[in-house]
Design an enzyme around this catalytic site. Structure first.
Site, mmCIF file in Angstrom:
data_model
loop_
_atom_site.group_PDB
_atom_site.id
_atom_site.type_symbol
_atom_site.label_atom_id
_atom_site.label_comp_id
_atom_site.label_asym_id
_atom_site.label_seq_id
_atom_site.Cartn_x
_atom_site.Cartn_y
_atom_site.Cartn_z
ATOM 1 N N GLU A 285 0.325 25.581 24.322
ATOM 2 C CA GLU A 285 0.253 24.909 25.625
ATOM 3 C C GLU A 285 0.988 25.716 26.699
ATOM 4 O O GLU A 285 2.054 26.265 26.459
ATOM 5 C CB GLU A 285 0.879 23.525 25.496
ATOM 6 N N CYS B 55 -1.180 18.718 23.289
ATOM 7 C CA CYS B 55 0.155 18.214 23.007
ATOM 8 C C CYS B 55 0.251 16.685 22.958
ATOM 9 O O CYS B 55 -0.120 16.098 21.958
ATOM 10 C CB CYS B 55 1.158 18.807 23.987
ATOM 11 N N LYS C 186 -5.640 17.811 30.271
ATOM 12 C CA LYS C 186 -4.823 16.916 29.443
ATOM 13 C C LYS C 186 -4.870 15.495 29.978
ATOM 14 O O LYS C 186 -4.621 15.249 31.163
ATOM 15 C CB LYS C 186 -3.387 17.441 29.419
#
Length: 295
Positions: A45, A155, A118
């Protein structure tokens, strides 16, 4: 004809450096992964900088880049040269005041196969991501590439079974999780083992529940760039598991490494035939999942 097998890789790195150095470093590691036979390669990430979300500081917005600029140009050319798919997580500047934690999925011919933003944005001590990132608006997607059908989540998304399920239902064979997760150094002795174990277990559960491969690419190293703080010790432990949650490759907690594993679509189908969890879903009874709480 689509191949029944292809090789995936995750690259575990210390990225506690400048964007220029991290770009050069990551390109070198992608080259090495391709040399070893990897066909789909994921970086961790926010590859291009230290993990700046440890503080709320408007100066850090200077680290963001517009779409199709530095990162895309460099890795597009590299993907085309090497004939591999590359997942490139980056800090996206969409417009003034609107930024995303994003990932390019660059196909083996250098074209953009897909873009993911995300969806779940945390706000924890020293993970102040809500200050920087607008939640993604592109949804959960499976991306068709020349090598295979892959899903990319990022994540904090890894804690949500809904994200894994919705991506898998679109045909993903692998779920990639570019990651930046670690310990607060003062908590490591008491909570560290359970925290890292939970992180692995939840993703292994996604693999089992959906009959997919899962690949997590984490950082390593202590990133302590703020005065009067202990920083974050990124715990590495990147891994790849198969559709029964079996560990196929596992990294250390403190070394830069390339992990590789083979995706076997015949095995995946066999697992799903014998463990038909997708067949037996009661989709007529799941309406409550869209509620914040069922009071």
């Amino acid at each position: 004809m689509k191949k029944n097998k292809y090789t995936i890789a995750v690259v575990q790195l210390n990225l506690n450096d400048t964007p220029e150095n991290n770009l050069k470093k990551c390109m070198e590691w992608v080259r090495e992964a391709a040399k070893k036979g990897a066909e789909v390669i994921s970086l961790p990430e926010l590859y291009s900088s230290h993990y700046f979300c440890q503080s709320e500081d408007t100066d850090n917005f200077a680290l963001a880049e517009p779409l199709y600029s530095t990162s895309f140009k460099a890795f597009s050319a590299l993907a085309k040269e090497l004939g591999v798919v590359i997942i490139v997580p980056f800090f996206e500047k969409r417009m003034a005041g609107v930024y995303h934690n994003s990932a390019y999925i660059i196909d083996a011919d250098g074209s953009e196969a897909g873009l993911y933003r995300k969806m779940h944005i945390p706000d924890d001590p020293h993970y102040y991501e809500k200050f920087y990132f607008t939640p993604g608006d592109l949804g959960f997607k499976t991306i068709t590439t020349q090598k295979g059908n892959i899903g990319t989540l990022i994540c904090w998304d890894q804690w949500y079974p809904e994200a894994a399920r919705l991506t898998a239902l679109q045909g993903a064979e692998v779920l990639f999780y570019p990651t930046a997760i670690g310990w607060h150094p003062k908590e490591k002795e008491e909570f560290g083992a359970n925290q890292q174990g939970a992180w692995m277990n939840v993703m292994k559960g996604h693999a089992v529940a959906n009959g997919v491969y899962v690949a997590a690419a984490n950082r390593i190293g202590l990133e302590k760039y703020l005065p009067n703080t202990d920083g974050i010790q990124f715990w590495g432990a990147s891994f790849i598991c198969g559709p029964q949650g079996e560990i196929l490759a596992q990294a250390s907690q403190d070394k830069e490494e390339i992990l590789m594993a083979e995706v076997d679509l015949e095995l995946q189908e066999n697992v799903r035939q014998n463990w038909p969890f997708l067949r037996d879903r009661r989709i007529d009874m799941y309406g409550g999942i869209t509620k914040r709480a069922i009071d």
